[in-house]
Design an enzyme around this catalytic site. Structure first.
Site, PDB file in Angstrom:
ATOM      1  CG  HIS A   1      -5.099   4.099   1.251  1.00 14.37           C
ATOM      2  ND1 HIS A   1      -4.799   2.810   0.870  1.00 14.37           N
ATOM      3  CD2 HIS A   1      -6.389   4.305   0.903  1.00 14.37           C
ATOM      4  CE1 HIS A   1      -5.862   2.252   0.320  1.00 14.37           C
ATOM      5  NE2 HIS A   1      -6.849   3.134   0.318  1.00 14.37           N
TER       6      HIS A   1
ATOM      7  CB  SER B   1      -9.164   0.757   0.071  1.00 11.04           C
ATOM      8  OG  SER B   1      -8.647   1.051  -1.194  1.00 11.04           O
TER       9      SER B   1
ATOM     10  CG  ASP C   1      -2.283   0.603   0.968  1.00  9.02           C
ATOM     11  OD1 ASP C   1      -2.329   1.833   0.842  1.00  9.02           O
ATOM     12  OD2 ASP C   1      -3.280  -0.136   0.897  1.00  9.02           O
TER      13      ASP C   1
END
Length: 544
Positions: free
Chosen positions: A159, A418, A123
């Site tokens: 994120h 996600s 990620d």
């Protein structure tokens, strides 16, 4: 027999026409692989071509090109007070995560929930949040020149930390309701992409940061002139949530990170390298990829996609569970809402390679399919993807976040496929802990077969795949295929039916016609008699 001969040609003609009709319908009824079809002018195909293992590339262990930081990193908000999020996220209750963890703890020697299982998070990197304790490990750095002793443990975008928190976050505050799905699992972080970095076309070499002297890394210090334009991010207590330095791109609005996006870092090539490297080193039992490459469907495959396809096939062959977000529909990634699912508008990689990747769609708090969750034949299962709470990704924050900044100072809930994917990756870690004898394919099969199947042919559809995951069932249900007690295949049975009558049907037709005619005559007679009686004058009785 003359009548039989007369009907024979008609029957043969009907049979020929029927065969011709079936021949015309067969190409529509049977989905051939995309590579085996000749693409019509408007034909797009959902099935990728066969794996080309010559496209399997080695892991270089470094970025594929030089990148430079272009935007400020996620920061802690300053709201004048600390808000502690005590309630459990709805997704935890919906999936009965606490009960699932109790089942695993009772069945494992160390009484942990995922202890000893390693989950790779590919990620934007993962911030070493205190609620990971010592269960966060360095995987690799594929965005910037490593500025820390442990590459990959830096999350400028915010994120990857939120994704990893859903998998293995473990608060030390007993008042906090949030907990990761597998809170004793180990996270191995790989920073593979970032929207806060862009390709560096200059020839100058950026100065190395001096982490030993306490100087923050380059990702922590945004370039000159950018900090004043940044919105605040999640506060330490977890009240306001988090945002990223670019005020959140449209992709982040739905929790997504796009590969091959202009002006950002992250390519399919480095994704393929990381997957290959994890498989070679046995660095993880589960891989979570909440990153996607979304493009228009054209009936073809790119070289980068071939590299990822070969890599996931290789990793799956050595027993690794590969989980990926199904993708988020945006202006640049149209929803697959066309009539024929086999001819999608949009192809999403890695989910496209469904033989080796378990892709995850998102549901909302009502249990319905989230409107942003990209549909497709490759969707494997679904999990909660809205109203997300996870670890605050800002460096130095000890709390939670449940908001992100969409534009300017406007905060919005965290959502996206996600964040549905790590629920499934966490479940895979729990299944691995309870059933250590299962390989990756066995774990994926258990998750699929115990999901809450939709009312669709074969128990799956293009929205939630085999259904919303059911962690308790995945950890307790006995699957016949795992214990060798498959139901016996029934032997062929001879039909005990009377022989077909190949004689002429004329006598039967005549008999039926005669019977019908008799019934009609009887009805007419009854009708006439009733009419005559009604019209007959009434008789005058005595004395009148």
């Amino acid at each position: 027999m003359a009548v039989g001969h007369r009907f024979g040609p008609a029957r043969r003609t009907t049979t020929a026409l029927l065969a011709g009709t079936i021949g015309l319908l067969t190409p529509l009824a049977v989905a051939l692989p995309g590579w085996a079809q000749t693409a019509p002018a408007d034909g797009y195909f959902a099935t990728p071509p066969p794996v080309d293992m010559s496209k399997l590339i080695p892991d270089s262990g470094q970025p594929d090109k030089k990148y430079k930081q272009s935007k400020g990193c996620v920061q802690r908000a300053v709201l004048g007070q600390t808000v502690v999020l005590k309630n459990r996220p709805w997704g935890q209750d919906y999936l009965q995560i606490s009960k699932a963890q109790e089942i695993v703890k009772a069945a494992t020697p160390d009484h942990s929930a995922g202890g000893g299982v390693k989950v790779a998070v590919v990620d934007t990197g993962v911030t070493p949040h205190p609620w990971f304790q010592d269960r966060i490990k360095s995987g690799g750095e594929y965005v910037a020149t490593p500025s820390k002793a442990q590459p990959g443990l830096e999350d400028c975008d915010g994120h990857g930390t939120e994704v990893a928190g859903i998998i293995a976050g473990k608060p030390d505050n007993p008042e906090v309701g949030f907990v990761g799905v597998a809170p004793d699992a180990t996270i191995v972080s790989y920073r593979q992409l970032s929207e806060n970095y862009e390709p560096d076309t200059s020839t100058s070499t950026p100065p190395a940061s001096n982490t030993a002297s306490g100087t923050p890394s380059s990702s922590t210090n945004p370039p000159s002139g950018t900090e004043s334009s940044l919105p605040p991010s999640g506060n330490g207590g977890g009240g306001s949530g988090s945002g990223d330095g670019d005020r959140t791109s449209p992709g982040q609005t739905n929790g997504g990170r796009q590969l091959e996006k202009a002006g950002t870092a992250g390519t399919l090539k480095t994704l393929a390298e990381i997957i290959r490297g994890i498989a070679d080193r046995k660095a993880a039992d589960v891989i979570n990829m909440s990153v996607d490459n979304c493009r228009p469907a054209t009936g073809s495959i790119t070289e980068g996609e071939q590299q990822v396809q070969a890599a996931v096939h290789y990793a799956a062959s050595v027993g690794i569970v590969i989980v990926a977000a199904a993708g988020n529909a945006t202006d640049t990634c149209p929803q697959n809402d066309q009539p024929d699912a086999r001819k999608p508008k949009t192809i999403v990689t890695p989910p496209w390679f469904a033989d080796d990747v378990l892709s995850v769609g998102a549901i909302d708090e009502t249990g319905s399919v989230a409107p942003f969750s990209v549909h497709g034949p490759w969707v494997g299962v679904a999990a909660p993807g809205t109203q997300i709470t996870s670890l605050d990704p800002a460096e130095g924050s000890p709390g939670l976040a449940n908001l992100t900044f969409e534009s300017g100072d406007k905060a919005s809930p965290i959502q996206g496929t996600s964040f549905a994917a790590p629920y499934v990756a966490g479940l895979a870690a729990l299944v691995k802990a309870k059933f250590p004898q299962l390989d990756g394919k066995g774990i994926v099969n258990r998750i699929k077969q115990t999901a809450q199947h939709p009312a669709a042919p074969g128990g799956r559809d293009n929205f939630v795949g085999y259904g919303v995951i059911d962690p308790v069932a995945a950890l307790t249900q006995s699957l016949p295929s795992e214990v060798g007690n498959q139901a016996p295949i029934p032997g062929p049975q001879m039909a005990q039916l009377p022989p077909a009558n190949d004689h002429s049907s004329t006598p039967m037709i005549v008999a039926l016609a005669g019977t019908g005619g008799g019934l009609v005559a009887l009805l007419i007679t009854l009708f006439v008699m009733r009419t005559i009686r009604r019209n007959r004058p009434a008789e005058t009785g005595p004395g009148r």
